[in-house]
Write an enzyme that holds these catalytic residues in place. Sequence first.
Site, mmCIF file in Angstrom:
data_model
loop_
_atom_site.group_PDB
_atom_site.id
_atom_site.type_symbol
_atom_site.label_atom_id
_atom_site.label_comp_id
_atom_site.label_asym_id
_atom_site.label_seq_id
_atom_site.Cartn_x
_atom_site.Cartn_y
_atom_site.Cartn_z
ATOM 1 N N CYS A 40 -12.663 -5.362 42.322
ATOM 2 C CA CYS A 40 -12.358 -6.616 43.006
ATOM 3 C C CYS A 40 -13.338 -7.695 42.584
ATOM 4 C CB CYS A 40 -12.410 -6.431 44.516
ATOM 5 S SG CYS A 40 -14.090 -6.270 45.128
ATOM 6 N N ASP A 41 -13.149 -8.873 43.137
ATOM 7 C CA ASP A 41 -14.050 -9.979 42.841
ATOM 8 C C ASP A 41 -14.287 -10.858 44.052
ATOM 9 O OD1 ASP A 41 -15.717 -11.409 41.042
ATOM 10 O OD2 ASP A 41 -14.146 -12.899 40.732
#
Length: 102
Positions: free
Chosen positions: A16-17
Amino acid sequence: MTTIDGSSIKKLVVACDAGMGSSVMLAGQLKKQLKKNGVTVEHSPVAQIPKDADVVVTQSGLADRARGVVPDVPVIPFQLFMGDPKVAKVVKAIQDGSTVEV
């Protein structure tokens, strides 16, 4: 297209980010689904994907960055955090020990 042998997957990483929590929920869901198969499911920032991952699932917008971090690992881009058909195909292949093209 990449072919994945579900029986060879021992470590799946959800990358994810944004840190919004949706990917953490997805990782939790996948842990439950794949527990019986002996698959380790980890959650990781896209820039820190473990090199020993067998497959990475990540939001479509992060797929190219993920491929840059682990170029030899299949990266499965998805659109929906819950119920995405691509992720479902990978889960089924792991559970069945079958192969899937992604």
